[in-house]
Write an enzyme that holds these catalytic residues in place. Sequence first.
Site, PDB file in Angstrom:
ATOM      1  CD  GLU A 194      91.311 -10.737   5.133  1.00 36.58           C
ATOM      2  OE1 GLU A 194      90.719  -9.814   4.547  1.00 36.58           O
ATOM      3  OE2 GLU A 194      92.333 -11.297   4.677  1.00 36.58           O
ATOM      4  CD  GLU A 300      90.969  -6.066   5.780  1.00 36.69           C
ATOM      5  OE1 GLU A 300      91.300  -6.261   4.583  1.00 36.69           O
ATOM      6  OE2 GLU A 300      91.520  -6.642   6.737  1.00 36.69           O
TER       7      GLU A 300
END
Length: 373
Positions: A194, A300
């Site tokens: 991320e 995710e």
Amino acid sequence: MKGLFAFGLGLLSLVNALPQAQGGGAAASAKVSGTRFVIDGKTGYFAGTNSYWIGFLTNNRDVDTTLDHIASSGLKILRVWGFNDVNNQPSGNTVWFQRLASSGSQINTGPNGLQRLDYLVRSAETRGIKLIIALVNYWDDFGGMKAYVNAFGGTKESWYTNARAQEQYKRYIQAVVSRYVNSPAIFAWELANEPRCKGCNTNVIFNWATQISDYIRSLDKDHLITLGDEGFGLPGQTTYPYQYGEGTDFVKNLQIKNLDFGTFHMYPGHWGVPTSFGPGWIKDHAAACRAAGKPCLLEEYGYESDRCNVQKGWQQASRELSRDGMSGDLFWQWGDQLSTGQTHNDGFTIYYGSSLATCLVTDHVRAINALPA
């Protein structure tokens, strides 16, 4: 995923020194064919999951049991943390991979270091599981970019252009990639979990990702490479996830030569959008990947209530685009029973053998297997 609680990393058993996991056997590295993944000769859509903690386990049987359960559930891809950064060496046999310090950093190749990752890779090889290995964390859990900042100065935003931080990051990449460069268990090297650069021009991450993916390709000509971003920065809508304020441009990053596929994440509850946001978010990323000629991976996703009904709708939306840009999804996160008890439940965990696993794993895999070839 942000905000993980530290997983209990106490010594679970004595660990024998392990040789590097170098692969072998008939299995081949994963490939891409247009907008689709190819795993062990099969082209199609693949399901998987995340386990940030599995590489830090010190009981080999726990690793094996977890991977047995993942494999028997029909999941093919497992995303794991390939980082565990500290600024001060922990006491005892606590697992850590890299100690970062301005006076000199150290990569731990010992039994409580990368040998734990060695065992995971070896165990995955024997079970036909493919690993996405993330190489640094944007978030502070397990050190991440903050540990580099503590050692070399600056901020997480300047980390991408901090020469000393990047030099050590590349040393760590070289150490990890070289251990598994011949392993068929590696699905992809992931630049970061991320990555964000809040308020930055999107060229900061674009240029960094270009340079680092080129560097990884110089070390490994065979395995796939991906960014690991959340998919922020898309044209067409004004809601927060579509904006560019976190420093990423999904469409632009897909143009990076040595990034083989796109990643995006989905947490409507964290982002302040309704669950109905999901199918459109998936469709828009699939369209961007299709235009770039690369596969998309929903890497995710999770929700904290009515999870079966909500998430199976997202899974269906992704499967329906299996020939139109989407080539897989990995739910956050896998849960299991270890010798020390249940793994950490962060509110998104799906435990092996639970009714939720039947809904979101068993039924999902069955639907994938029914897709036309």
